[in-house]
Design an enzyme around this catalytic site. Sequence first.
Site, PDB file in Angstrom:
ATOM      1  N   HIS A 140       0.716  -1.288   0.159  1.00 13.83           N
ATOM      2  CA  HIS A 140       0.036   0.062  -0.027  1.00 13.83           C
ATOM      3  C   HIS A 140       0.796   1.211   0.123  1.00 13.83           C
ATOM      4  O   HIS A 140       1.920   1.064   0.672  1.00 13.83           O
ATOM      5  CB  HIS A 140      -0.887   0.003   1.272  1.00 13.83           C
ATOM      6  CG  HIS A 140      -1.909   0.971   1.374  1.00 13.83           C
ATOM      7  ND1 HIS A 140      -1.466   2.388   1.716  1.00 13.83           N
ATOM      8  CD2 HIS A 140      -3.387   1.073   1.158  1.00 13.83           C
ATOM      9  CE1 HIS A 140      -2.729   2.725   1.910  1.00 13.83           C
ATOM     10  NE2 HIS A 140      -3.889   2.112   1.479  1.00 13.83           N
ATOM     11  N   ASP A 217       3.346  -4.389   8.293  1.00 14.06           N
ATOM     12  CA  ASP A 217       1.910  -3.594   8.050  1.00 14.06           C
ATOM     13  C   ASP A 217       0.888  -4.402   8.253  1.00 14.06           C
ATOM     14  O   ASP A 217       0.648  -5.367   7.448  1.00 14.06           O
ATOM     15  CB  ASP A 217       2.032  -2.896   6.502  1.00 14.06           C
ATOM     16  CG  ASP A 217       0.719  -2.204   6.240  1.00 14.06           C
ATOM     17  OD1 ASP A 217      -0.192  -2.399   7.067  1.00 14.06           O
ATOM     18  OD2 ASP A 217       0.684  -1.618   5.134  1.00 14.06           O
ATOM     19  N   GLN A 220      -4.093  -4.991   7.219  1.00 12.15           N
ATOM     20  CA  GLN A 220      -5.287  -5.871   6.861  1.00 12.15           C
ATOM     21  C   GLN A 220      -4.982  -7.036   7.600  1.00 12.15           C
ATOM     22  O   GLN A 220      -5.829  -7.938   7.425  1.00 12.15           O
ATOM     23  CB  GLN A 220      -4.903  -6.295   5.393  1.00 12.15           C
ATOM     24  CG  GLN A 220      -5.221  -4.960   4.323  1.00 12.15           C
ATOM     25  CD  GLN A 220      -6.773  -4.475   4.405  1.00 12.15           C
ATOM     26  OE1 GLN A 220      -7.501  -5.122   4.784  1.00 12.15           O
ATOM     27  NE2 GLN A 220      -6.800  -3.221   4.033  1.00 12.15           N
ATOM     28  N   LYS A 243     -10.373  -0.408  10.683  1.00  5.28           N
ATOM     29  CA  LYS A 243     -10.551  -1.565   9.896  1.00  5.28           C
ATOM     30  C   LYS A 243     -10.699  -2.621  10.697  1.00  5.28           C
ATOM     31  O   LYS A 243     -10.619  -3.778  10.288  1.00  5.28           O
ATOM     32  CB  LYS A 243      -9.023  -1.876   8.959  1.00  5.28           C
ATOM     33  CG  LYS A 243      -8.805  -0.732   8.210  1.00  5.28           C
ATOM     34  CD  LYS A 243      -7.694  -1.021   7.394  1.00  5.28           C
ATOM     35  CE  LYS A 243      -7.049  -0.065   6.415  1.00  5.28           C
ATOM     36  NZ  LYS A 243      -7.707   0.404   5.099  1.00  5.28           N
ATOM     37  N   CYS A 383      -4.755   2.402  -3.487  1.00  8.46           N
ATOM     38  CA  CYS A 383      -3.470   3.038  -2.909  1.00  8.46           C
ATOM     39  C   CYS A 383      -2.391   2.014  -3.060  1.00  8.46           C
ATOM     40  O   CYS A 383      -1.553   1.856  -2.313  1.00  8.46           O
ATOM     41  CB  CYS A 383      -3.582   3.285  -1.559  1.00  8.46           C
ATOM     42  SG  CYS A 383      -4.957   4.620  -1.283  1.00  8.46           S
TER      43      CYS A 383
HETATM   44  N1  PMP Z   1      -1.755  -0.651   4.814  1.00 10.10           N
HETATM   45  C1  PMP Z   1      -2.775  -1.335   4.317  1.00 10.10           C
HETATM   46  C2  PMP Z   1      -2.145  -2.816   3.582  1.00 10.10           C
HETATM   47  C3  PMP Z   1      -3.848  -0.934   4.015  1.00 10.10           C
HETATM   48  O1  PMP Z   1      -4.881  -1.681   3.365  1.00 10.10           O
HETATM   49  C4  PMP Z   1      -4.104   0.282   4.558  1.00 10.10           C
HETATM   50  C5  PMP Z   1      -5.429   0.891   4.365  1.00 10.10           C
HETATM   51  N2  PMP Z   1      -6.153   0.629   3.253  1.00 10.10           N
HETATM   52  C6  PMP Z   1      -2.985   1.033   4.991  1.00 10.10           C
HETATM   53  C7  PMP Z   1      -1.884   0.456   5.247  1.00 10.10           C
HETATM   54  C8  PMP Z   1      -3.303   2.407   5.289  1.00 10.10           C
HETATM   55  O2  PMP Z   1      -4.233   2.417   6.512  1.00 10.10           O
HETATM   56  P1  PMP Z   1      -4.726   3.799   6.952  1.00 10.10           P
HETATM   57  O3  PMP Z   1      -5.492   4.624   5.904  1.00 10.10           O
HETATM   58  O4  PMP Z   1      -5.770   3.492   8.139  1.00 10.10           O
HETATM   59  O5  PMP Z   1      -3.673   4.695   7.718  1.00 10.10           O
END
Ligand code: PMP
Length: 427
Positions: A140, A217, A220, A243, A383
């Site tokens: 991401h 990270d 997910q 999430k 993203c």
């Molecule tokens: N890493 C991953 C794998 C994600 O899916 C996301 C959110 N889509 C993020 C980081 C970032 O999360 P946040 O927007 O809550 O900071």
Amino acid sequence: MKSHRQILEMSGGVPTVTSFKPERIKLDFPIFTRTVHGKPLIYLDSAATTQKPQVVLDTIEKYYSYQNANVHRGLHTLAEEATAAYEATRTKVAEFIGGVKPEEVIFTRNATEAINIVAQSWGEANVRHGDRIVITQMEHHANLVPWLMLSRKTGAKLKYIKITGDGLLDLSDIDEIIDSRTKIVALTQMSNVLGTINPVEEIIEIAHKKGAMVLIDGAQSVPHLPVDIKALHADFLAFSAHKMLGPTGIGILYGKQEFLEKMEPVTYGGEMISDVRFESVRWNTLPWKFEAGTPHIAGAAAFGAALQYLQNLGMDNIRRHELELTAYALERLAALDFIKVFGPTDPEKRGGAIAFADNDIHPHDLATFLDTLGIAVRAGHHCAQPLTKLLGVSSTTRASIYIYNTTDDIDHLADGLNEARKYFRYV
Ligand code: PMP
């Protein structure tokens, strides 16, 4: 690859879709009482953010109605109660991720901020010209851009672990990619596009043998799998409350105490100091050193309720439910010859974020059409622009599941995809 039926049979003592009862869980979420375009809401966008159960909403209301005060600063009852609620969630988070120390758990705004703290604080102090930073091609932007910027600032080389055609990490040349020049390996435990569950244990071991740090990270993975960060021995973990049933605006950075102790804060102000003079300053102890300013207190209290809700269900049961539902969804989508699904075909190797493309209909048109049926999915690059390009497309449609989704929801999705073909006149 195991079929949906085989997975159901394998489940042994662990509750299955039939005993997990997502239909019952749905009743705890007020949002499912509403309609969208006159149709019952079918929410398949939990990888973006999850819905909130009543208990989480009640906690927010109760906090602002009866407990509201700033934390750590007052000697009055409300301040003490607010502080207790805030710190109780820190302890809950520490238990939830495998029994780490509460002082190793830092409240941030989200996973993105957590990763940025590590890249800026640890990164700028430890990474030098000629070093390596290793990430993967499936990251991401939140776990790509901070490292790209760190490599630019320091002159370190950013290396990528490649992905295979079926959306797994290609570890064939891992010993060359993670070498003795590697200072940190930062990777997602579960892809938000491909759904891939990465073998983080193996990668952490390789990285540590080469003397590199590892950031996971978990945006997910923590909401969907039991994650024991202590057993994994990862150095840092980042994830977001929103999430996993919690509110937006609050996330977590876990870090091993020995590293957090040495790291400089990146945001300065109140709360994060122990002593300030006109000419000098001393930082507060962990974890407050990294929590400048008034935090999201109501968010922390409500995140505690969300964690309790997940714990009551059991993370093993949640994984089992999602494994079965993912297997079911993959089967239903595979039967549609105009749909291409990205990511691993084996449900055991993935979570329930399922990106796909229709042979003819643009992902945005498809998502807009599904919305008219009350089905919420996401379309775009999610993203993860470099990954989307690598898949040979400019965008995908993504359906993603959570505890409240049912096989019925998946049937509606499959029916909706068929209907879209008719609507756009491809049949
Ligand atoms: N890493 C991953 C794998 C994600 O899916 C996301 C959110 N889509 C993020 C980081 C970032 O999360 P946040 O927007 O809550 O900071």
